[in-house]
Design a protein around this motif. Structure first.
Motif, PDB file in Angstrom:
ATOM      1  N   VAL A  70      -5.777   2.808   6.769  1.00 19.79           N
ATOM      2  CA  VAL A  70      -6.141   4.146   7.214  1.00 19.79           C
ATOM      3  C   VAL A  70      -6.320   4.152   8.733  1.00 19.79           C
ATOM      4  N   SER A 110       0.823  -1.213   0.000  1.00 14.49           N
ATOM      5  CA  SER A 110       0.000   0.000   0.000  1.00 14.49           C
ATOM      6  C   SER A 110       0.853   1.257   0.000  1.00 14.49           C
ATOM      7  N   GLU A 131      -8.995   0.730   3.344  1.00 11.47           N
ATOM      8  CA  GLU A 131     -10.015   1.343   4.178  1.00 11.47           C
ATOM      9  C   GLU A 131     -10.168   0.537   5.470  1.00 11.47           C
ATOM     10  N   ARG A 132     -10.336   1.237   6.562  1.00  7.98           N
ATOM     11  CA  ARG A 132     -10.354   0.579   7.870  1.00  7.98           C
ATOM     12  C   ARG A 132     -11.465  -0.471   7.969  1.00  7.98           C
ATOM     13  N   TYR A 164     -10.315  -3.662   6.241  1.00 13.86           N
ATOM     14  CA  TYR A 164      -9.303  -4.337   7.052  1.00 13.86           C
ATOM     15  C   TYR A 164      -9.941  -5.037   8.246  1.00 13.86           C
ATOM     16  N   ARG A 167      -7.829   4.194  -2.752  1.00 13.78           N
ATOM     17  CA  ARG A 167      -8.092   3.524  -1.485  1.00 13.78           C
ATOM     18  C   ARG A 167      -8.557   2.105  -1.786  1.00 13.78           C
ATOM     19  N   SER A 168      -7.957   1.159  -1.102  1.00  8.07           N
ATOM     20  CA  SER A 168      -8.275  -0.250  -1.327  1.00  8.07           C
ATOM     21  C   SER A 168      -9.466  -0.645  -0.472  1.00  8.07           C
ATOM     22  N   THR A 169     -10.492  -1.190  -1.123  1.00  2.65           N
ATOM     23  CA  THR A 169     -11.725  -1.575  -0.442  1.00  2.65           C
ATOM     24  C   THR A 169     -11.803  -3.093  -0.322  1.00  2.65           C
ATOM     25  N   TYR A 170     -12.821  -3.565   0.348  1.00  2.00           N
ATOM     26  CA  TYR A 170     -13.018  -5.006   0.497  1.00  2.00           C
ATOM     27  C   TYR A 170     -13.144  -5.677  -0.867  1.00  2.00           C
TER      28      TYR A 170
END
Length: 508
Positions: free
Chosen positions: A111, A21, A76-77, A80, A28-31
């Motif tokens: 994040v 990352s 994205e939190r 994660y 932003r990396s999402t699920y």
């Protein structure tokens, strides 16, 4: 290998979360960016975990969950937390485990977290309890903080860059773990030390010295009586966290031997810090294009290195496209170039609506990056749609041993003058011949790819190549990115007057 001391099959879980990352990338990396693998499909990823594998009589492999994504911006939190919660829940639900093969990368940024792998590993350790041995398989571009390493029993990393040994590394982590458990040896000592050097991967390829010799030493250290494993990480240069730096871990039953070997490796890396060079000749975009156009070598490959999606770049910058069409030889069509693959789903949709042969006017690029800087604005392109392809299925099977890479969804090729640009619906690398689909890269004078060092198939394809030092989220010029949270002093951010660091390893 003898049976386990208990006389029963060992129960070893497999799982993890892997992404690289860049904190300088607006993506932003999402699920949904992660490929999630569970149950028997997870075990099928690993030849040594299959029912016909040679460890089957010794080990009951327990599939947990594995999540892997194409490198990109911070995770994205919520994504994660969702993956972490599933991983730890499956560990708890699986019953007592003798061990866990922990398949991660090491350069994940999330994040709101300063050390994502340490946070994840804290949770995994809490779920397994102290008696379970955890063996981590990592990328050499990962980061190894003390907090992270303390929670592990074994940890190893790739020894080749490009990572042609990615699956071998995972197998080494698994077999070392099984060996410890079968022999009843328990947790070995780990001599850990960080080295205040942070270099981009394109300066630390094991094809060249000094990385070739430094990584070449690891197998001989591992072969010493009493040593379990030796690993060297160069760190991840495009995150801005205190943990980002080189690290050495030597794992051994003899702590004094581990310390001596770890300090020797760390000292060798520190002493060689100024000797690392880019894996190929470099230049700015215009200079590289001019040299490629004027060369008789065909195809001539150029790396658009600053926007490399497989290092964490957004993969959506139209900067290099603009520079190609600013060259008169290319704009006129006297020289041809193929430039995959700029991520722009809106432009792809326009091309599919228009059809092959239609003229389109597009604003190419900036899907994630628009507004983030002078090089991130879309490029206005008028050209002809020359190819359309729906590559939703697997393509090359994943560069760098990463199964997250797929066909990138729909792709559209648009030609103006001598330049054909490939637009992709999703972020996608072009590393193998299969990744180009119906387009033949050998049919062009230049091939300009969003990559750093060339992966093996591209390297074999290139009659010559240059590494263009272009802007983007994985800019090779680290000093112009704006790091301000890394722990200083740190080479190359600090050089003159840099006192000799304390490279005494800590035994964990």
């Amino acid at each position: 290998m003898p049976p386990s001391p208990t006389g029963r099959r060992l129960r070893i879980g497999i799982g993890g979360m892997a992404i690289e990352s860049s904190q300088f990338c607006p993506h932003r990396s999402t699920y949904d960016d992660f490929r999630i693998t569970r149950e028997h499909a997870l075990l099928d990823r690993y030849t040594w975990a299959r029912p016909d594998g040679d460890l089957a009589e010794l080990v009951e492999w327990v599939p947990l969950v594995h999540a892997v994504a194409v490198p990109g911006g911070p995770v994205e939190r919520a994504a994660y937390d969702r993956i972490k919660d599933e991983l730890t829940a499956r560990i708890r639900e699986s019953g007592p485990l003798d061990g866990v093969v922990y398949d991660i990368h090491g350069a994940m940024s999330v994040v709101g977290l300063a050390d994502a792998e340490a946070d994840l590993t804290d949770a995994v350790r809490a779920a397994t309890g102290p008696g379970t041995l955890i063996s981590a398989a990592m990328d050499l571009h990962g980061n190894v903080s003390r907090r992270f390493a303390e929670r592990l029993d074994l940890l190893t990393a790739h020894r080749l860059a490009p990572h042609e040994d990615a699956w071998e590394t995972r197998e080494r982590a698994a077999r070392k773990l099984v060996g410890r458990l079968v022999l009843g040896k328990g947790r070995p000592h780990r001599a850990w030390v960080q080295v205040p050097v942070l270099l981009p991967g394109e300066k630390t390829s094991t094809r060249l010295e000094p990385a070739k010799s430094l990584y070449g030493r690891l197998a001989s250290v591992e072969a010493l009586d009493g040593v379990v494993d030796a690993a060297l990480w160069v760190g991840y240069a495009w995150a801005d966290e205190e943990r980002c730096r080189a690290a050495v871990v030597v794992t051994a039953d003899d702590p004094e031997l581990a310390v001596a070997q770890a300090e020797s490796l760390a000292r060798a890396y520190w002493d060689a810090r100024r000797d690392f060079v880019f894996v190929g000749p470099t230049g700015d975009a215009d200079g590289c294009i001019a040299r490629a156009v004027g060369s008789p070598a065909r195809p001539f490959l150029l790396s658009d290195s600053g926007d490399n999606p497989t290092a964490g770049g957004a993969g959506d910058l139209g900067y290099m496209l603009g520079r190609l069409l600013a060259n008169e030889e290319l704009a006129s069509g006297r020289v041809t170039a193929l430039h995959p693959g700029i991520t722009d789903p809106k432009a792809v949709a326009v091309c599919f609506d228009a059809g092959v042969g239609a003229e389109v006017t597009l604003r190419v690029g900036g899907h994630f990056s628009a507004g983030t800087g002078p090089h991130a604005e879309p490029y206005e392109l008028t050209g002809t749609v020359t190819a359309l392809e729906d590559a939703a299925g697997p393509a090359s099977g994943g560069p760098r041993g990463n199964p997250a890479y797929d066909g990138g969804g729909r792709t559209a090729a648009v030609t103006r003058g001598g330049v054909t640009v490939v637009l992709t619906e999703r972020r996608k690398p072009f590393h193998t011949r299969a990744d180009f689909g119906a387009l033949d890269p050998l049919g062009y004078d230049l091939v300009v790819v969003k990559i750093g060092y060339l992966e093996p198939e591209l390297h074999a394809m290139a009659a010559d190549w240059l590494l263009a030092l272009t802007p983007g989220g994985v800019d090779q010029d680290l000093l112009r990115l704006g790091h301000h949270k890394v722990l200083r002093p740190l080479y190359p951010f600090d050089d003159e007057g840099f006192e000799e660091p304390d490279l005494t390893p800590v035994v964990l």
